[in-house]
Design an enzyme around this catalytic site. Structure first.
Site, PDB file in Angstrom:
ATOM      1  N   LYS A 205     -13.729   1.041   0.834  1.00  0.00           N
ATOM      2  CA  LYS A 205     -13.265   3.101   1.270  1.00  0.00           C
ATOM      3  C   LYS A 205     -13.559   3.973   0.882  1.00  0.00           C
ATOM      4  O   LYS A 205     -13.932   5.093   1.238  1.00  0.00           O
ATOM      5  CB  LYS A 205     -11.745   2.032   1.812  1.00  0.00           C
ATOM      6  CG  LYS A 205     -10.699   3.003   1.447  1.00  0.00           C
ATOM      7  CD  LYS A 205     -10.575   4.145   3.220  1.00  0.00           C
ATOM      8  CE  LYS A 205      -9.943   4.904   3.196  1.00  0.00           C
ATOM      9  NZ  LYS A 205      -9.850   6.393   4.211  1.00  0.00           N
ATOM     10  N   CYS A 259      -8.547  12.422   1.805  1.00  0.00           N
ATOM     11  CA  CYS A 259      -9.148  11.608   1.505  1.00  0.00           C
ATOM     12  C   CYS A 259     -10.956  11.786   0.928  1.00  0.00           C
ATOM     13  O   CYS A 259     -10.633  11.574  -0.151  1.00  0.00           O
ATOM     14  CB  CYS A 259      -9.893  11.149   3.353  1.00  0.00           C
ATOM     15  SG  CYS A 259      -8.689   9.905   3.439  1.00  0.00           S
TER      16      CYS A 259
HETATM   17  N1  LIG Z   1      -3.493   9.324   6.697  1.00  0.00           N
HETATM   18  C1  LIG Z   1      -4.381   8.666   6.833  1.00  0.00           C
HETATM   19  O1  LIG Z   1      -5.471   9.335   7.568  1.00  0.00           O
HETATM   20  C2  LIG Z   1      -4.999   7.688   6.275  1.00  0.00           C
HETATM   21  C3  LIG Z   1      -6.690   6.889   6.760  1.00  0.00           C
HETATM   22  C4  LIG Z   1      -6.910   6.360   5.655  1.00  0.00           C
HETATM   23  C5  LIG Z   1      -6.502   5.312   4.591  1.00  0.00           C
HETATM   24  N2  LIG Z   1      -5.221   5.879   4.436  1.00  0.00           N
HETATM   25  C6  LIG Z   1      -4.072   5.156   3.285  1.00  0.00           C
HETATM   26  O2  LIG Z   1      -3.506   5.023   4.167  1.00  0.00           O
HETATM   27  C7  LIG Z   1      -2.648   4.544   2.852  1.00  0.00           C
HETATM   28  C8  LIG Z   1      -1.232   5.078   4.172  1.00  0.00           C
HETATM   29  O3  LIG Z   1      -1.431   6.372   4.076  1.00  0.00           O
HETATM   30  P1  LIG Z   1      -0.216   7.641   5.112  1.00  0.00           P
HETATM   31  O4  LIG Z   1      -0.794   8.653   5.637  1.00  0.00           O
HETATM   32  O5  LIG Z   1       0.064   6.492   5.999  1.00  0.00           O
HETATM   33  O6  LIG Z   1       0.968   7.569   4.181  1.00  0.00           O
HETATM   34  P2  LIG Z   1       2.301   7.975   4.780  1.00  0.00           P
HETATM   35  O7  LIG Z   1       2.905   9.152   3.353  1.00  0.00           O
HETATM   36  O8  LIG Z   1       2.122   9.279   6.001  1.00  0.00           O
HETATM   37  O9  LIG Z   1       2.918   7.042   4.956  1.00  0.00           O
HETATM   38  C9  LIG Z   1       3.661   6.438   4.155  1.00  0.00           C
HETATM   39  C10 LIG Z   1       5.128   5.913   4.031  1.00  0.00           C
HETATM   40  O10 LIG Z   1       5.624   5.014   3.385  1.00  0.00           O
HETATM   41  C11 LIG Z   1       6.514   5.089   2.757  1.00  0.00           C
HETATM   42  N3  LIG Z   1       6.754   4.492   1.865  1.00  0.00           N
HETATM   43  C12 LIG Z   1       6.558   4.466   0.513  1.00  0.00           C
HETATM   44  N4  LIG Z   1       7.830   3.425  -0.100  1.00  0.00           N
HETATM   45  C13 LIG Z   1       7.790   2.308   0.101  1.00  0.00           C
HETATM   46  C14 LIG Z   1       8.274   1.271   0.029  1.00  0.00           C
HETATM   47  N5  LIG Z   1       8.180   0.285  -0.935  1.00  0.00           N
HETATM   48  N6  LIG Z   1       8.648   0.511   1.444  1.00  0.00           N
HETATM   49  C15 LIG Z   1       8.776   0.950   2.318  1.00  0.00           C
HETATM   50  N7  LIG Z   1       7.888   1.985   2.786  1.00  0.00           N
HETATM   51  C16 LIG Z   1       7.953   3.065   1.677  1.00  0.00           C
HETATM   52  C17 LIG Z   1       7.036   6.074   2.887  1.00  0.00           C
HETATM   53  O11 LIG Z   1       8.762   6.453   3.422  1.00  0.00           O
HETATM   54  C18 LIG Z   1       6.133   7.067   4.349  1.00  0.00           C
HETATM   55  O12 LIG Z   1       7.455   7.060   5.085  1.00  0.00           O
HETATM   56  C19 LIG Z   1      -2.320   5.369   1.923  1.00  0.00           C
HETATM   57  O13 LIG Z   1      -3.282   4.786   0.702  1.00  0.00           O
HETATM   58  C20 LIG Z   1      -3.094   6.427   2.642  1.00  0.00           C
HETATM   59  O14 LIG Z   1      -4.734   7.273   1.255  1.00  0.00           O
HETATM   60  C21 LIG Z   1      -4.284   7.233   5.223  1.00  0.00           C
END
Ligand SMILES: NC(=O)c1ccc[n+]([C@@H]2O[C@H](COP(=O)([O-])OP(=O)(O)OC[C@H]3O[C@@H](n4cnc5c(N)ncnc54)[C@H](O)[C@@H]3O)[C@@H](O)[C@H]2O)c1
Length: 405
Positions: A205, A259
């Site tokens: 990744k 990213c």
């Molecule tokens: N958004 C993208 O396009 C994308 C693409 C690839 C990878 N990622 C990766 O995926 C992961 C998540 O990203 P995202 O964009 O979904 O994040 P986001 O911020 O949209 O959502 C994360 C959610 O997790 C919740 N959260 C935080 N700590 C928590 C806990 N201990 N227990 C329960 N809920 C909790 C937050 O309240 C939030 O709603 C990250 O590592 C990101 O780098 C994101």
């Protein structure tokens, strides 16, 4: 929900919620967990708190049919997915405390035969770290759990499609964990599933985004050289790409988004001596934004010297890439902020056609801005800007090559 959930999804954001909805659409019971009670409340009403095409219907249907329920706490299930943020702390160091907290929250619920998967973008070794943590706290479960890492690579705006059809890389902490995770994803993914180990999957990744960052840095570096050498960089790249084995990307005013502008630091912070090119690419791409801000400053002064008055300036674009409304880590936004630090009675028109309102910047319609400004700065190659007939009697700083040559 009366039925026992098979899956607990920890984190219901841009990635967790669409994934939860997809699994639920497949008639598997999902217990979604988020520490934000507003998120939980919204989802349980069958609504969504993020913008993503087709997600609203998927969530509404899954909640209505009882396959998806949100909660602030996890419950017992067979599979636990960790999809929480992995931001930075200090100076570009990844912060895995959210992954640790999410893992802690499911720790007491784990039982023999359960599958634990991390999807959050993570530094190399995070899955093994969590394995050691789990087995230290629950030694009776040692070697009785399946643990894997499976990164997400969807494109925001097309998540519901890409979640199903993109290939996935799946790496377990051992062979049997990989197989168990492969079987889990096979249920709802139609793209190819590629087996590896956890460390390789974690690094895969990070490398995907670092590769893109390095290639853009090369194009940005060429744009800096060409500016000094008095060569049109767009023409140069077009000609060089006529070579059958050369494919140089296009320069811009930096690199943004959550990213590509972020993930390379996950490698650099752990392997600073070895990741020379990856680290330098980050520096070059950041420097390009600074350089653009300096160019605007110079153009302002030159205009003032030539015309004996302050110029008006159109700053065209705030988003981190063309035709989206996402400003996260945006180089264009950084440049606008930097330019506005040096305001000296000039008039500024800030333009972003993909958003209606910004809480800091007063936005101007793009046609009005071009009409009124003395200096037009193209910061993002939005489709609206490409259609403009940029006036030849005005100063145009086109950092995105919308006019090419
Ligand atoms: N958004 C993208 O396009 C994308 C693409 C690839 C990878 N990622 C990766 O995926 C992961 C998540 O990203 P995202 O964009 O979904 O994040 P986001 O911020 O949209 O959502 C994360 C959610 O997790 C919740 N959260 C935080 N700590 C928590 C806990 N201990 N227990 C329960 N809920 C909790 C937050 O309240 C939030 O709603 C990250 O590592 C990101 O780098 C994101």
């Amino acid at each position: 929900m009366n039925n026992k959930p098979s899956v607990v999804m920890v984190g219901l954001g841009y990635i967790g919620l669409p994934t939860a909805a997809l699994i639920a659409q497949n008639k598997t019971y999902v217990h979604g967990v988020d520490i934000n009670p507003k998120v939980v409340e919204t989802i349980n009403k069958g609504q969504i708190h993020i913008i993503e095409p087709e997600l609203d219907n998927a969530v509404a249907e899954a909640v209505k049919e009882g396959y998806l329920k949100a909660d602030i706490k996890p419950v017992e299930a067979d599979t636990y997915l960790i999809v929480v943020p992995t931001p930075f702390k200090g100076k570009n160091e990844p912060d895995i405390s959210f992954v640790e907290a999410a893992t802690k929250s499911v720790l007491p619920l784990l039982k023999e035969g359960d599958l634990y998967i991390i999807e959050s973008t993570s530094p190399i070794g995070t899955t093994e770290k969590m394995m050691n943590f789990i087995y230290t706290e629950r030694p009776e479960l040692k070697d009785k759990l399946f643990m894997a890492y499976c990164p997400e690579r969807v494109l925001p705006g097309n998540v519901m499609y890409e979640l199903v059809y993109n290939d996935r890389v799946i790496g377990g902490i051992d062979e049997k964990s990989t197989e168990k995770a492969m079987a889990f994803y096979k249920e709802f993914i139609q793209g190819d599933l590629h087996k590896t180990n956890a460390r390789t999957a974690e690094m895969c990744k990070l490398v995907e985004n670092s590769s893109r960052d390095v290639q853009i840095a090369f194009a940005n570096e060429l744009s800096l050289i060409c500016d000094k050498a008095d060569v049109n960089v767009w023409e140069l790249i077009n000609l060089a790409n006529k070579h059958p084995r050369v494919n140089i990307l296009q320069p811009g005013c930096g690199v943004g988004g959550h990213c590509i502008a972020v993930d390379p630091y996950f490698i650099v912070s752990d392997y600073p001596m070895e990741s020379q090119i990856i680290g330098k690419a980050r520096e070059i791409n950041n420097y390009k934004s600074f350089w653009c801000a300096e160019k605007i400053q110079t153009a302002k002064l030159e205009f003032e010297l030539k015309h004996g008055r302050k110029p008006s300036i159109a700053l065209m674009g705030l988003a981190f890439k063309p035709d989206i409304d996402d400003l996260r880590e945006s180089p264009a936004k950084y440049i606008v902020q930097k330019v506005l630090q040096n305001v000296n009675n000039e008039e500024y028109y800030i333009v972003e056609p993909n958003i209606e309102y910004h809480n800091v910047f007063k936005l101007t319609n793009y046609q009005t801005a071009v009409e009124k400004a003395d200096i037009i700065v193209i910061l993002v190659g939005h489709k609206e800007f490409k259609k403009l007939n940029l006036p030849v009697n005005k100063v145009v700083l086109d950092f995105c090559g919308i006019n090419k040559y």
